[in-house]
Design an enzyme around this catalytic site. Structure first.
Site, PDB file in Angstrom:
ATOM      1  CG  ASP A  19      34.249  50.356  47.536  1.00  0.00           C
ATOM      2  OD1 ASP A  19      34.941  49.576  46.849  1.00  0.00           O
ATOM      3  OD2 ASP A  19      33.026  50.499  47.377  1.00  0.00           O
ATOM      4  CG  ASN A  67      36.633  41.416  49.727  1.00  0.00           C
ATOM      5  OD1 ASN A  67      36.989  42.197  50.600  1.00  0.00           O
ATOM      6  ND2 ASN A  67      35.729  41.747  48.803  1.00  0.00           N
TER       7      ASN A  67
HETATM    8  C1  FPP Z   1      37.672  47.462  47.825  1.00  0.00           C
HETATM    9  O1  FPP Z   1      37.883  48.143  46.603  1.00  0.00           O
HETATM   10  C2  FPP Z   1      38.961  47.153  48.417  1.00  0.00           C
HETATM   11  C3  FPP Z   1      39.367  45.917  48.802  1.00  0.00           C
HETATM   12  C4  FPP Z   1      38.532  44.718  48.687  1.00  0.00           C
HETATM   13  C5  FPP Z   1      40.732  45.697  49.343  1.00  0.00           C
HETATM   14  C6  FPP Z   1      41.197  46.766  50.272  1.00  0.00           C
HETATM   15  C7  FPP Z   1      42.559  46.467  50.691  1.00  0.00           C
HETATM   16  C8  FPP Z   1      43.527  47.386  50.802  1.00  0.00           C
HETATM   17  C9  FPP Z   1      43.329  48.830  50.576  1.00  0.00           C
HETATM   18  C10 FPP Z   1      44.892  46.962  51.240  1.00  0.00           C
HETATM   19  C11 FPP Z   1      44.948  47.097  52.710  1.00  0.00           C
HETATM   20  C12 FPP Z   1      46.282  46.902  53.213  1.00  0.00           C
HETATM   21  C13 FPP Z   1      46.573  46.980  54.512  1.00  0.00           C
HETATM   22  C14 FPP Z   1      47.977  46.871  54.889  1.00  0.00           C
HETATM   23  C15 FPP Z   1      45.572  47.167  55.567  1.00  0.00           C
HETATM   24  P1  FPP Z   1      37.426  47.455  45.247  1.00  0.00           P
HETATM   25  O2  FPP Z   1      38.523  46.600  44.771  1.00  0.00           O
HETATM   26  O3  FPP Z   1      36.121  46.744  45.480  1.00  0.00           O
HETATM   27  O4  FPP Z   1      37.243  48.686  44.307  1.00  0.00           O
HETATM   28  P2  FPP Z   1      36.213  48.774  43.096  1.00  0.00           P
HETATM   29  O5  FPP Z   1      34.841  48.800  43.699  1.00  0.00           O
HETATM   30  O6  FPP Z   1      36.578  50.068  42.462  1.00  0.00           O
HETATM   31  O7  FPP Z   1      36.455  47.599  42.204  1.00  0.00           O
END
Ligand code: FPP
Length: 242
Positions: A19, A67
Site C-alpha cells: 500500500d 480495486n
Molecule cells: C495500493 O496502493 C496498491 C495497489 C492497489 C496496486 C498494487 C500493485 C502493484 C504494486 C503492482 C504489482 C505488480 C506485480 C508484478 C505483482 P494505493 O494505490 O492504494 O496507494 P495509495 O493508498 O497511496 O493511493
C-alpha cells in the site's frame, strides 16, 4: 540486509499489503501509475529477499476484488505490470529455477484478461516443482469472497450426498481456500500508515501478528523487512493459551 541465521525464528508465512503507491507518486508530482510501477519493483526485490532468507511462503496483495472501481487507466496500468512481470518470468526462467521460487496467483483469475490468465497459469505450472519459497500473488482477490467459495463447494458436497452438515469443520473450510495446504500467515506487514486488513487473508489471519509502518510501499527496503522480522521474533504468541 540479514541472513536467516541472524534470526532465532522466522515466520513460515508472511503476508504483505503493498500500500501507498499512489501517495508515493503524488509526493513526487508523478501519475499514480508511476507509483505502481515502482511498487512492482519493490515486489520483485522483497520476493527475492524473502527467498534468500528462506521464508517458506510469502503472499503479496496486488489487486483486490474492490480495486476494479479505480479509474480504467489505473486498472489497465496495473494489469500491464502483471503482463511485464509474467513476460519477464518467462525470459528469466533459468534464474528463477536456480532460486527455487514457486509462483502462484491466488484470487478469482477468471476475472482477468485471457492473456494474463494464460501467462499466470503457465508460470504456475512451470514453477510448481520449486520448493525454496512459494510466492503467492493475490490478484482479483477478496478474503470474504474466498470464504464464500469454500462454503459453496462444501454446500455442493452436501447436496451431492457426499457429506452431512455435521462433517463441516475448520479444516474443511481451510481446504477450500486458495491457500489450502499452506501454513496460515504468522506475520502480516502493512506499510503506508493504514491499520486495517482490507479483505486480505480474512480467514487465515485469525492468529497472525501484525506489523505496521508509515513507509510507503515503493520506499520499502530489505532493512524494513528485517525490522518486521525482528519485531515478530519478539512477539509472545499464545494462540489463546496463557
Ligand atoms: C495500493 O496502493 C496498491 C495497489 C492497489 C496496486 C498494487 C500493485 C502493484 C504494486 C503492482 C504489482 C505488480 C506485480 C508484478 C505483482 P494505493 O494505490 O492504494 O496507494 P495509495 O493508498 O497511496 O493511493
Amino acid at each position: 540486509m540479514s541472513k536467516s541465521s541472524d534470526f532465532t525464528i522466522l515466520p513460515s508465512h508472511v503476508g504483505v499489503i503493498m500500500d501507498g503507491n499512489g501517495r508515493w507518486a503524488k509526493l513526487r508530482n508523478l501519475p499514480r501509475t508511476a507509483g505502481h510501477k515502482e511498487g512492482a519493483e519493490t515486489f520483485r526485490k522483497i520476493a527475492n529477499y524473502a527467498c534468500d532468507l528462506g521464508i517458506p511462503v510469502i503472499t503479496f496483495y496486488a489487486f483486490s476484488t474492490e480495486n476494479w472501481s479505480r479509474p480504467e487507466l489505473e486498472v489497465n496500468a496495473i494489469m500491464d505490470l502483471f503482463r511485464d512481470y509474467l513476460d519477464e518470468a518467462k525470459e528469466r526462467q533459468a534464474e528463477n529455477e536456480e532460486r527455487g521460487m514457486r509462483v502462484r496467483f491466488i484470487g478469482d483469475l477468471t476475472g482477468l484478461d485471457a492473456d494474463i490468465f494464460e501467462m499466470a497459469m503457465g508460470l504456475t505450472d512451470l514453477s510448481s516443482d520449486k520448493t525454496r519459497i512459494t510466492v503467492n500473488v493475490a490478484v482479483n482477490y477478496g478474503g470474504r469472497q474466498e470464504i464464500l467459495k469454500s462454503v459453496k463447494e462444501i454446500a455442493s458436497r452436501i447436496q451431492g450426498g457426499e457429506i452431512v452438515p455435521d462433517d463441516i469443520d475448520i479444516n474443511m473450510i481451510s481446504d477450500g481456500l486458495y491457500t489450502a495446504n499452506l501454513p496460515d500467515p504468522d506475520l502480516i506487514i502493512r506499510p503506508s500508515g493504514e491499520y486495517r486488513l482490507s479483505n486480505f487473508l480474512t480467514w487465515q489471519s485469525a492468529y497472525s501478528e501484525f506489523w505496521f509502518s508509515d513507509i510507503l510501499w515503493p520506499d520499502f527496503t530489505e532493512e524494513d523487512f528485517d525490522e518486521a522480522l525482528r519485531a515478530f521474533e519478539k512477539r509472545n504468541r499464545r494462540f489463546g493459551g496463557i
